[in-house]
Design an enzyme around this catalytic site. Structure first.
Site, short mmCIF file in Angstrom:
data_model
loop_
_atom_site.label_atom_id
_atom_site.label_comp_id
_atom_site.label_asym_id
_atom_site.label_seq_id
_atom_site.Cartn_x
_atom_site.Cartn_y
_atom_site.Cartn_z
N THR A 1 62.56 6.70 -16.46
CA THR A 1 63.07 7.34 -17.67
C THR A 1 64.59 7.21 -17.72
OG1 THR A 1 61.26 8.93 -17.61
CG2 THR A 1 63.18 9.51 -18.95
N CYS B 1 80.32 2.68 2.08
CA CYS B 1 78.99 2.17 2.45
C CYS B 1 78.94 1.67 3.89
CB CYS B 1 78.58 1.05 1.49
SG CYS B 1 78.37 1.64 -0.20
N SER C 1 79.99 1.10 -12.17
CA SER C 1 79.39 2.32 -11.64
C SER C 1 80.19 3.53 -12.09
CB SER C 1 79.33 2.27 -10.11
OG SER C 1 78.71 3.42 -9.59
#
Length: 380
Positions: A236, A325, A198
């Site tokens: 996209t 998180c 990430s």
């Protein structure tokens, strides 16, 4: 504000930001378009794919770009399960995995698709290889173990686990989101069937990540009739963010050893300042060779982690109580639970993590503040 939460996210590197703007203003075409503008964007995209593959030591054909770590983990797991490499309905993972992994496992269990064995951590914060051996069944088809724990920074014995997977024809995924850019993960990429990274964990943009899936695997796309990224995900392709992430990854790789030495100095300086309250805290860690020095996970006995975090924040220091998180859920750290620490003790956990800009003076100031808070609490 002195920032000590780099394990949660990093600021965008300035060079990466400049590349983002350049790509967004000059290479703005859709990579699926057949005209020259689309072709230019496509060429930049493929150059980035090659660079990320080189940093991982893998084939570029196995690199797929995503919207970040959570999507990377989700699609990697779904892709591996679609290969039908081996018949079976059993998965092995750990108690301390990122929520993006645990949520997938809960979904698979709820839908009665797979049985999942969840392994604890040993006192050093690592998966015991014998526990993995004992958990393997004839119908085990997948093992998913993160490379580095995001709360205490311990590294898992992935090469040993990877060899077990090869011997037993088991697919192997590793969440490398906390380790890419902080330690060399090329050896991990050689034994894993898929890994995830990430961008914002190593000074790239938020909202961009990547997955490597070994090209030998014939996976099926999770989303039907999808054409982007060879059917891996719809949408996209975010070329500016990919270009910026690639620059950040190259920079992290170039200075990997320098940053590691810097983090070791910071860790030593911080713990030295805490010596006056040595009997009041516990640091959870593995041996130095199996530990990310930039992440310190610890408990201050008798002080709830959230209270200590808020007090540090009041004085201008940003620390955390674990994985971002989980923040706000007021649940004990998953890592603490995986270590067998429960109740009030589990809620005493705090995490301190360093970045490239962190100085020795910064960590000494934070250490002195924590010492003061602990001593004041003990006297009251």
């Amino acid at each position: 504000m002195k920032y000590f939460d780099y394990a949660a996210t990093c600021p965008l590197d300035r060079e990466a930001a400049e590349i983002y703007i350049k790509a967004a203003t000059e290479y703005y075409g859709n990579t699926s378009s057949l005209h020259d503008t689309g072709g230019q964007a496509k060429e930049l995209l493929e150059n980035c794919r090659s660079e990320i593959a080189q940093l991982l030591g893998v084939q570029k054909e196995g690199i797929y770009f995503t919207s970040g770590g959570s999507e990377s983990n989700f699609l990697a797991i779904q892709s591996l399960l679609s290969t039908n490499l081996k018949t079976g309905k059993h998965i092995i993972t750990s108690m301390a995995e990122h929520s993006s992994i645990t949520s997938i496992m809960k979904k698979l269990i709820k839908e009665h698709l797979y049985e999942v064995t969840v392994l604890p951590l040993n006192p050093a914060g690592q998966i015991d290889i014998d526990e993995v051996k004992n958990a393997i069944r004839k119908d085990t088809i997948l093992i998913s173990i993160q490379h580095g724990n995001p709360e205490i920074g311990t590294l898992q014995p992935l090469e040993k686990i990877g060899r077990l997977c090869i011997e037993n024809q088991i697919l192997f995924h590793s969440d490398c989101i906390h380790t890419f850019g902080k330690t060399d993960i090329k050896q991990v990429a050689q034994v894993a069937d898929s890994i995830s990274i990430s961008g914002h964990k190593f000074y790239g943009p938020k909202g961009i990540g990547a997955v490597y899936i070994h090209p030998r695997l014939n996976w099926q796309g999770y989303y039907p009739a999808t054409t982007h990224e060879k059917g891996f995900r719809p949408g996209t392709v975010n070329v500016p963010a990919i270009a910026a992430m690639t620059v950040a990854a190259q920079k992290a790789g170039k200075y990997l050893n320098d940053h590691h030495s810097h983090y070791l100095r910071l860790r030593g300086a911080f713990l030295q300042v805490l010596e006056p309250i040595r009997k009041h805290y516990i640091v959870y860690h593995a041996d130095a060779s199996e530990q990310l020095p930039s992440t310190i996970g610890m408990r201050i006995k008798g002080i709830e982690g959230q209270l200590l975090m808020l007090e540090c924040n009041r004085y201008g220091f940003a620390i955390s109580t674990g994985s971002a998180c989980q923040t706000g859920m007021q649940l004990p750290s998953k890592t603490m639970e995986a270590l067998g620490i429960t109740g009030k003790s589990a809620k005493e956990f705090i995490r301190i993590s360093f970045g490239w800009e962190t100085t020795v003076n910064d960590v000494q100031l934070l250490g002195n503040l924590i010492v003061k808070i602990v001593q004041d609490t003990c006297q009251s």
